[in-house]
Design a protein around this motif. Structure first.
Motif, short mmCIF file in Angstrom:
data_model
loop_
_atom_site.label_atom_id
_atom_site.label_comp_id
_atom_site.label_asym_id
_atom_site.label_seq_id
_atom_site.Cartn_x
_atom_site.Cartn_y
_atom_site.Cartn_z
N PHE A 64 -5.63 12.44 -11.45
CA PHE A 64 -4.65 11.62 -12.15
C PHE A 64 -5.23 11.01 -13.42
CE2 PHE A 64 -3.58 11.51 -7.59
CZ PHE A 64 -2.33 12.09 -7.66
N ILE A 65 -5.90 9.87 -13.31
CA ILE A 65 -6.33 9.12 -14.49
C ILE A 65 -7.69 8.50 -14.24
CG2 ILE A 65 -5.19 7.00 -13.70
CD1 ILE A 65 -4.52 6.39 -16.64
N ASP A 66 -8.45 8.32 -15.31
CA ASP A 66 -9.78 7.74 -15.21
C ASP A 66 -9.71 6.25 -15.58
OD1 ASP A 66 -12.44 7.16 -15.10
OD2 ASP A 66 -13.03 8.35 -16.85
N ILE A 67 -9.84 5.39 -14.57
CA ILE A 67 -9.89 3.95 -14.81
C ILE A 67 -11.19 3.39 -14.25
CG2 ILE A 67 -7.38 3.65 -14.86
CD1 ILE A 67 -7.50 2.66 -12.00
N SER A 68 -11.56 2.22 -14.67
CA SER A 68 -12.86 1.64 -14.30
C SER A 68 -13.00 1.44 -12.79
CB SER A 68 -13.02 0.29 -15.00
OG SER A 68 -14.17 -0.38 -14.53
N VAL A 69 -14.24 1.61 -12.31
CA VAL A 69 -14.54 1.38 -10.90
C VAL A 69 -14.21 -0.05 -10.49
CG1 VAL A 69 -16.42 1.27 -9.20
CG2 VAL A 69 -16.35 3.14 -10.85
N HIS A 70 -14.29 -0.99 -11.44
CA HIS A 70 -14.01 -2.39 -11.12
C HIS A 70 -12.57 -2.59 -10.63
CE1 HIS A 70 -17.60 -2.85 -13.70
NE2 HIS A 70 -17.83 -3.92 -12.96
N TRP A 71 -11.64 -1.79 -11.15
CA TRP A 71 -10.26 -1.90 -10.69
C TRP A 71 -10.13 -1.47 -9.24
CZ3 TRP A 71 -6.70 -4.72 -12.81
CH2 TRP A 71 -6.75 -4.99 -14.18
N TYR A 72 -10.89 -0.46 -8.85
CA TYR A 72 -10.86 -0.03 -7.44
C TYR A 72 -11.47 -1.10 -6.54
CZ TYR A 72 -9.64 4.57 -9.23
OH TYR A 72 -9.00 5.60 -9.86
N LEU A 73 -12.52 -1.74 -7.02
CA LEU A 73 -13.10 -2.84 -6.25
C LEU A 73 -12.07 -3.95 -6.06
CD1 LEU A 73 -16.61 -3.07 -7.99
CD2 LEU A 73 -16.18 -2.39 -5.63
N PHE A 74 -11.32 -4.26 -7.11
CA PHE A 74 -10.30 -5.32 -7.01
C PHE A 74 -9.18 -4.91 -6.05
CE2 PHE A 74 -6.34 -7.33 -8.53
CZ PHE A 74 -6.70 -8.67 -8.36
N LEU A 75 -8.75 -3.66 -6.13
CA LEU A 75 -7.68 -3.19 -5.23
C LEU A 75 -8.13 -3.17 -3.78
CD1 LEU A 75 -6.26 -0.21 -7.37
CD2 LEU A 75 -5.18 -2.44 -6.96
N LEU A 76 -9.42 -2.98 -3.55
CA LEU A 76 -9.93 -2.98 -2.18
C LEU A 76 -10.08 -4.39 -1.62
CD1 LEU A 76 -12.76 -0.29 -2.49
CD2 LEU A 76 -10.73 -0.12 -1.04
N LEU A 77 -10.14 -5.39 -2.49
CA LEU A 77 -10.42 -6.75 -2.05
C LEU A 77 -9.44 -7.25 -1.00
CD1 LEU A 77 -11.91 -9.45 -2.24
CD2 LEU A 77 -10.50 -10.01 -4.24
N PHE A 78 -8.15 -7.08 -1.24
CA PHE A 78 -7.16 -7.64 -0.32
C PHE A 78 -7.11 -6.91 1.02
CE2 PHE A 78 -5.90 -8.86 -4.61
CZ PHE A 78 -5.80 -10.23 -4.46
N PRO A 79 -7.14 -5.57 1.04
CA PRO A 79 -7.25 -4.90 2.35
C PRO A 79 -8.51 -5.30 3.11
CG PRO A 79 -6.62 -3.32 0.68
CD PRO A 79 -6.95 -4.59 -0.04
N MET A 80 -9.63 -5.51 2.39
CA MET A 80 -10.87 -5.94 3.04
C MET A 80 -10.70 -7.33 3.67
SD MET A 80 -13.46 -3.76 2.87
CE MET A 80 -14.30 -2.51 1.88
N ILE A 81 -10.02 -8.22 2.94
CA ILE A 81 -9.79 -9.57 3.46
C ILE A 81 -8.96 -9.52 4.73
CG2 ILE A 81 -8.59 -11.76 3.04
CD1 ILE A 81 -9.44 -11.50 0.10
N PHE A 82 -7.86 -8.77 4.70
CA PHE A 82 -6.99 -8.69 5.88
C PHE A 82 -7.71 -8.04 7.06
CE2 PHE A 82 -3.44 -8.60 2.58
CZ PHE A 82 -3.24 -9.97 2.67
N LEU A 83 -8.49 -6.99 6.79
CA LEU A 83 -9.24 -6.33 7.85
C LEU A 83 -10.21 -7.30 8.52
CD1 LEU A 83 -10.10 -3.66 9.31
CD2 LEU A 83 -11.79 -3.35 7.51
N ASN A 84 -10.82 -8.17 7.73
CA ASN A 84 -11.82 -9.08 8.27
C ASN A 84 -11.25 -10.38 8.80
OD1 ASN A 84 -14.66 -7.87 7.82
ND2 ASN A 84 -13.52 -7.37 5.97
N TRP A 85 -9.93 -10.49 8.83
CA TRP A 85 -9.29 -11.58 9.57
C TRP A 85 -9.25 -11.27 11.06
CZ3 TRP A 85 -4.48 -13.37 6.24
CH2 TRP A 85 -4.96 -14.17 5.18
N VAL A 86 -9.54 -10.02 11.42
CA VAL A 86 -9.62 -9.66 12.84
C VAL A 86 -10.85 -10.32 13.44
CG1 VAL A 86 -9.81 -7.76 14.50
CG2 VAL A 86 -8.46 -7.47 12.40
N LYS A 87 -10.65 -11.18 14.44
CA LYS A 87 -11.74 -11.99 14.95
C LYS A 87 -12.47 -11.36 16.13
CE LYS A 87 -9.40 -16.26 13.62
NZ LYS A 87 -8.91 -17.59 14.09
N ASN A 88 -11.83 -10.45 16.83
CA ASN A 88 -12.43 -9.87 18.03
C ASN A 88 -12.78 -8.42 17.78
OD1 ASN A 88 -13.07 -8.95 20.65
ND2 ASN A 88 -11.76 -10.51 21.55
#
Length: 469
Positions: free
Chosen positions: A186-210
């Motif tokens: 598709f398109i070449d965009i900075s790796v930093h944008w992928y890091l930002f897009l991953l931030l919210f799924p990572m946060i929700f995944l790590n709300w799992v306590k058990n």
């Protein structure tokens, strides 16, 4: 020693610091570190054997332990081995990887042996890495006893730093592979944008306590990892050039980077004691043909194979920190490997995150009085810790540099420096062998670790600040 007797630990406590530690696949093989294993009475027993006094609800078999040991040593580090070989040369890489594997395995034996000795002294069935350090200092020479609690804290701090480093590597690894896939189609965009897009799924995944709710996720990640490695080998073994096409020795200046990457890959010492503590037959863990030696021979051979064939196949292109990034971008199967490995590492982030969180959260929890405030406070703490790993990953989006820095700084200390120190203090002064050969052997290993720690960290930091073009 009573303060150890009822100490509780989470399911994956602060010593499960391998870069690929995963929960087991069945309830029969759960490493139950949540229950207090140190629960012996205060009456001293003659000829106490800790291996015969462990009351385990779900002990693991030799095969289970072997699987967990392999999981605890094989993660993102194995994919960076071609980059390590590029920094060393293929001849130095083969010799150095096997030598480092032997030294790391010996340090694991060293740690387990000290744990057994200290368990006998303290009449406890099992000890963690940090507890082994504390008991060694408390029962060692008079001059070391006042520093026992400090060094226990120090071990936990390094374990925490190591795990946060692994979380940063996972962030960068997933972003780099997603960037490569999208760039190709598709398109070449900075790796930093992928890091930002991953931030919210990572946060929700790590709300799992058990962690039990993450077990299916972990199984999926394991299947994806194995499949991805098999396909990667398929690509690496096709059309291999002559060994003369790559360097047998790279340069002295690049060797510290090799050290950092290789020791990062071998860093599984934190899972050794939890595995041995939970075995049904712990006497089978050590020995020439024991579980530990067998597992580590497999690990060393896999690392050497991926490093050698990856460097031979891709040569000087192998500089991005993951062999998946060198696969041909115009083939669907190669892109599928990138996607599989990215998804596997993304799903494994929560397991690595559990360790630093369980070191940090108890310090914060004691300041919150109500159940509601603790619930909200825990979610906020989890979110902030994920954001911290995101910011660190965004600051250093060079995957190879991150891996080398984490390995040189924290992994070398845990794997090569602390175990010899613990052994010297544990057996001082009259149990260090004839002419104190154990002392001199441990000093040599410590010097190797300290030199690697200093030079590896220095060169890795320079590589972060002034990355290769």
């Amino acid at each position: 020693m009573s303060k150890f007797k009822e100490e509780k630990r989470p399911l994956l406590d602060s010593e499960s610091q391998s870069d690929s530690a995963e929960p087991p696949s069945s309830t029969d093989t759960v490493l139950d570190l949540g229950k207090p294993i140190n629960s012996m009475g205060s009456v001293k027993m003659p000829d106490y054997n800790p291996l015969l006094n462990r009351d385990l609800e779900h002990p693991t078999s030799n095969f289970d332990t072997m699987v967990h040991l392999l999981k605890g040593n094989i993660g993102t580090g194995i994919l960076a081995m071609p980059d390590a070989f590029r920094n060393a040369g293929w001849a130095v890489g083969i010799f150095g990887t096997l030598l480092m594997g032997a030294i790391c395995t010996h340090c694991m034996h060293m740690l387990v042996g000290c744990a057994h000795e200290l368990c006998r002294r303290s009449q406890l069935p099992a000890l963690s890495f940090a507890e082994v350090t504390e008991v060694a200092f408390q029962t060692g020479p008079e001059c070391t006893r006042r520093y026992a609690r400090f060094f226990k804290f120090f071990i936990n701090l390094f374990l925490c730093i190591t795990q946060i480093g692994f979380c940063c590597v996972y962030f960068v690894f997933v972003a780099a592979n997603l960037h490569d896939i999208v760039k190709n189609y598709f398109i070449d965009i900075s790796v930093h944008w992928y890091l930002f897009l991953l931030l919210f799924p990572m946060i929700f995944l790590n709300w799992v306590k058990n962690l039990k709710y993450l077990t299916p996720v972990s199984l999926c990640a394991a299947v994806l990892t194995v499949t991805g490695l098999l396909i990667t080998f398929f690509y690496m073994l096709q059309g291999l050039p002559e060994t003369s096409s790559v360097n047998a020795f790279s340069s002295w200046a690049q060797l510290p980077l090799y050290f950092g990457t290789a020791i990062y890959a071998f860093e599984g010492i934190g899972v050794v004691l939890p595995l041995e503590n939970n075995m049904k037959t712990p006497q089978d863990f050590r020995g020439w043909t024991g579980v530990l030696n067998t597992g580590m021979v497999i690990v060393a051979c896999l690392y050497t194979a991926v490093g050698f064939f990856g460097y031979l196949k891709f040569g000087e292109l192998a500089r991005q920190g993951s062999v998946t990034l060198y696969l041909p971008g115009d083939e669907i199967m190669a892109q599928a490997v990138r996607l599989m490995m990215a998804l596997a590492i993304f799903l494994s982030y929560g397991l690595q995150f559990y360790v630093p969180f369980n070191v940090i959260w108890p310090l914060m929890r004691d300041h919150l009085n109500t159940e509601r405030s603790r619930f909200i406070g825990e979610l906020i703490a989890r979110t902030i810790l994920v954001i911290i790993t995101f910011l660190l990953a965004a600051a250093i989006p060079n995957l190879g540099a991150v891996i080398s820095l984490v390995g040189a700084f924290s992994s070398s200390a845990l794997a090569l420096i602390f175990p010899p120190v613990i052994e010297i203090i544990t057996f001082w002064p009259d149990k260090l062998g004839e002419k104190k050969w154990i002392l001199w052997k441990d000093i040599l290993i410590m010097l190797f670790g300290v030199v690697g720690f200093i030079l590896g960290s220095y060169v890795s930091i320079l590589n972060v600040v002034y990355p290769e073009e």
